[in-house]
Scaffold this motif. Structure first.
Motif, PDB file in Angstrom:
ATOM      1  N   VAL A  81       0.986  -1.192   0.092  1.00 37.16           N
ATOM      2  CA  VAL A  81      -0.019   0.232  -0.048  1.00 37.16           C
ATOM      3  C   VAL A  81       1.020   1.210  -0.186  1.00 37.16           C
ATOM      4  N   GLY A  82       0.609   2.074  -0.907  1.00 37.52           N
ATOM      5  CA  GLY A  82       1.279   3.439  -0.813  1.00 37.52           C
ATOM      6  C   GLY A  82       0.325   4.439  -0.655  1.00 37.52           C
ATOM      7  N   ASP A  83      -0.226   5.265  -1.895  1.00 32.76           N
ATOM      8  CA  ASP A  83      -1.213   6.109  -1.473  1.00 32.76           C
ATOM      9  C   ASP A  83      -2.649   5.676  -1.754  1.00 32.76           C
ATOM     10  N   GLY A  84      -2.856   4.577  -2.054  1.00 34.72           N
ATOM     11  CA  GLY A  84      -4.224   3.835  -2.242  1.00 34.72           C
ATOM     12  C   GLY A  84      -4.994   4.135  -3.072  1.00 34.72           C
ATOM     13  N   LYS A  85      -4.554   4.925  -4.112  1.00 38.96           N
ATOM     14  CA  LYS A  85      -5.380   5.277  -5.153  1.00 38.96           C
ATOM     15  C   LYS A  85      -5.687   4.075  -6.289  1.00 38.96           C
ATOM     16  N   LEU A  86      -4.740   2.970  -6.292  1.00 36.02           N
ATOM     17  CA  LEU A  86      -4.769   2.189  -7.179  1.00 36.02           C
ATOM     18  C   LEU A  86      -5.598   0.436  -6.494  1.00 36.02           C
ATOM     19  N   ASN A 121      -7.344   4.562  -0.824  1.00 35.30           N
ATOM     20  CA  ASN A 121      -7.242   6.009  -0.452  1.00 35.30           C
ATOM     21  C   ASN A 121      -8.415   6.489   0.511  1.00 35.30           C
ATOM     22  N   SER A 122      -9.367   5.959   0.635  1.00 32.11           N
ATOM     23  CA  SER A 122     -10.694   6.416   1.396  1.00 32.11           C
ATOM     24  C   SER A 122     -10.174   6.047   2.924  1.00 32.11           C
ATOM     25  N   VAL A 123      -9.217   5.325   3.253  1.00 28.30           N
ATOM     26  CA  VAL A 123      -8.854   5.285   4.692  1.00 28.30           C
ATOM     27  C   VAL A 123      -7.502   5.782   4.887  1.00 28.30           C
ATOM     28  N   ILE A 124      -6.689   6.480   3.934  1.00 26.61           N
ATOM     29  CA  ILE A 124      -5.599   7.039   4.210  1.00 26.61           C
ATOM     30  C   ILE A 124      -5.653   8.542   4.299  1.00 26.61           C
ATOM     31  N   ARG A 125      -5.167   9.065   5.064  1.00 26.73           N
ATOM     32  CA  ARG A 125      -4.922  10.840   4.966  1.00 26.73           C
ATOM     33  C   ARG A 125      -3.663  10.831   5.390  1.00 26.73           C
ATOM     34  N   ASN A 126      -3.151  11.895   4.645  1.00 23.04           N
ATOM     35  CA  ASN A 126      -1.778  12.181   4.940  1.00 23.04           C
ATOM     36  C   ASN A 126      -0.803  11.592   5.312  1.00 23.04           C
ATOM     37  N   GLY A 127      -0.732  10.347   4.419  1.00 22.61           N
ATOM     38  CA  GLY A 127       0.334   9.106   4.725  1.00 22.61           C
ATOM     39  C   GLY A 127      -0.087   8.348   5.897  1.00 22.61           C
ATOM     40  N   ARG A 128      -1.179   8.443   6.532  1.00 26.00           N
ATOM     41  CA  ARG A 128      -1.471   7.607   7.667  1.00 26.00           C
ATOM     42  C   ARG A 128      -2.749   7.056   7.449  1.00 26.00           C
ATOM     43  N   TRP A 129      -3.040   5.828   8.311  1.00 25.22           N
ATOM     44  CA  TRP A 129      -4.245   5.225   8.282  1.00 25.22           C
ATOM     45  C   TRP A 129      -5.420   6.138   9.066  1.00 25.22           C
ATOM     46  N   SER A 130      -6.551   6.042   8.478  1.00 27.30           N
ATOM     47  CA  SER A 130      -7.503   7.047   9.047  1.00 27.30           C
ATOM     48  C   SER A 130      -8.805   6.384   8.973  1.00 27.30           C
ATOM     49  N   GLY A 152       3.844   3.050   1.761  1.00 25.98           N
ATOM     50  CA  GLY A 152       4.601   3.495   1.086  1.00 25.98           C
ATOM     51  C   GLY A 152       4.403   4.732   0.359  1.00 25.98           C
ATOM     52  N   ASN A 153       4.980   4.938  -0.608  1.00 27.14           N
ATOM     53  CA  ASN A 153       4.639   6.210  -1.570  1.00 27.14           C
ATOM     54  C   ASN A 153       3.665   5.924  -2.757  1.00 27.14           C
ATOM     55  N   VAL A 154       3.721   4.848  -3.294  1.00 27.78           N
ATOM     56  CA  VAL A 154       2.940   4.341  -4.296  1.00 27.78           C
ATOM     57  C   VAL A 154       2.647   2.897  -4.210  1.00 27.78           C
ATOM     58  N   ASP A 155       1.409   2.452  -4.760  1.00 23.93           N
ATOM     59  CA  ASP A 155       0.712   1.290  -4.710  1.00 23.93           C
ATOM     60  C   ASP A 155       1.593   0.448  -5.931  1.00 23.93           C
ATOM     61  N   LYS A 156       1.764  -0.796  -5.148  1.00 29.07           N
ATOM     62  CA  LYS A 156       2.576  -1.657  -5.963  1.00 29.07           C
ATOM     63  C   LYS A 156       2.236  -3.020  -6.002  1.00 29.07           C
ATOM     64  N   PRO A 157       2.036  -4.054  -6.894  1.00 30.22           N
ATOM     65  CA  PRO A 157       1.543  -5.161  -6.980  1.00 30.22           C
ATOM     66  C   PRO A 157       2.751  -6.017  -6.334  1.00 30.22           C
ATOM     67  N   ILE A 158       2.617  -7.026  -5.891  1.00 27.30           N
ATOM     68  CA  ILE A 158       3.611  -8.029  -5.641  1.00 27.30           C
ATOM     69  C   ILE A 158       3.210  -9.681  -5.884  1.00 27.30           C
ATOM     70  N   TRP A 159       4.113 -10.268  -6.776  1.00 25.84           N
ATOM     71  CA  TRP A 159       3.933 -11.762  -7.245  1.00 25.84           C
ATOM     72  C   TRP A 159       4.742 -12.354  -6.140  1.00 25.84           C
ATOM     73  N   THR A 160       3.892 -13.002  -5.184  1.00 31.55           N
ATOM     74  CA  THR A 160       4.246 -13.836  -4.125  1.00 31.55           C
ATOM     75  C   THR A 160       5.169 -14.778  -4.289  1.00 31.55           C
ATOM     76  N   LEU A 161       5.179 -15.617  -5.516  1.00 27.35           N
ATOM     77  CA  LEU A 161       5.940 -16.667  -5.676  1.00 27.35           C
ATOM     78  C   LEU A 161       7.269 -16.654  -6.356  1.00 27.35           C
ATOM     79  N   SER A 162       7.665 -15.255  -6.378  1.00 23.99           N
ATOM     80  CA  SER A 162       8.992 -14.696  -6.901  1.00 23.99           C
ATOM     81  C   SER A 162       9.888 -13.876  -5.715  1.00 23.99           C
ATOM     82  N   ARG A 163      10.991 -14.286  -5.732  1.00 23.55           N
ATOM     83  CA  ARG A 163      11.794 -13.877  -4.611  1.00 23.55           C
ATOM     84  C   ARG A 163      11.945 -12.107  -5.212  1.00 23.55           C
TER      85      ARG A 163
END
Length: 192
Positions: A81-86, A121-130, A152-163
């Motif tokens: 989770v970054g800014d939560g927009k995606l 991003n509906s539950v994140i305000r100013n980089g904190r949980w809200s 974090g700063n940006v939302d990022k997908p993670i493929w958990t099967l890869s190092r």
């Protein structure tokens, strides 16, 4: 990448610096239109992606086969989770419990005065949980794990099967494939 092609075309190698004789955009036209017949990478990439889409619809059953993998891929794709927009708050796999809708059902969405399509991003305000105050055991449970989810700063997908946390076919195949017991006569048949 286009910049590297341009330098190579006019200089013979990447390291040399010389002025281009013709704008790269003009080079990427068919010869009959005054270009050199090279393809614009961006246009060719879009063309290739459209080919994949065409194959999904045109090949018998491909679309249905792809959709049947949704439940399989869901366990392998997580989100940082970054800014939560995606990221979808209820549908995506970002929480330690997995997709919240799958665990709690529609009632949790109703109790939160939210929608199924809500983004993080509906539950994140100013980089904190809200989050709103927890009014049910389910919300207390969800919120109790939020310290385990760094922002974090940006939302990022993670493929958990890869190092490397990106999709790697070899890693995915190794996890998904059927297995047999290893044999002790391997070196007698196959050479290194």
């Amino acid at each position: 990448m286009t910049k590297k092609f341009n330098k190579f075309l006019w200089n013979g190698k990447e390291g040399n610096s010389a002025k281009a004789k013709v704008a790269w955009g003009n080079v990427c036209y068919p010869k009959r239109e005054g270009g050199l017949g090279l393809k614009c990478l961006e246009e060719w990439n879009q063309t290739s992606m459209l080919r994949h889409i065409w194959n999904l619809f045109a090949c018998s059953g491909s679309w249905r086969k792809l959709l049947s993998l949704r439940s399989t891929d869901r366990e392998f794709i997580k989100f940082e989770v970054g800014d939560g927009k995606l990221i979808h708050l209820w549908l995506d796999n970002w929480h330690p419990f997995g997709p919240l809708y799958e665990r709690y059902g529609f009632r949790i969405i109703y109790d939160s005065h939210s929608t199924l399509e809500a983004k993080m991003n509906s539950v994140i305000r100013n980089g904190r949980w809200s989050w709103k105050l927890a009014r049910s055991e389910e919300f207390v449970e969800i919120q109790s794990k939020l310290p385990d989810v760094p922002l974090g700063n940006v939302d990022k997908p993670i493929w958990t099967l890869s190092r490397k946390w990106v999709y790697v076919s070899a890693d995915t195949w190794e996890f998904m494939r059927n297995r047999k017991s290893e044999i002790n006569w391997l070196s007698a048949v196959w050479f290194p």
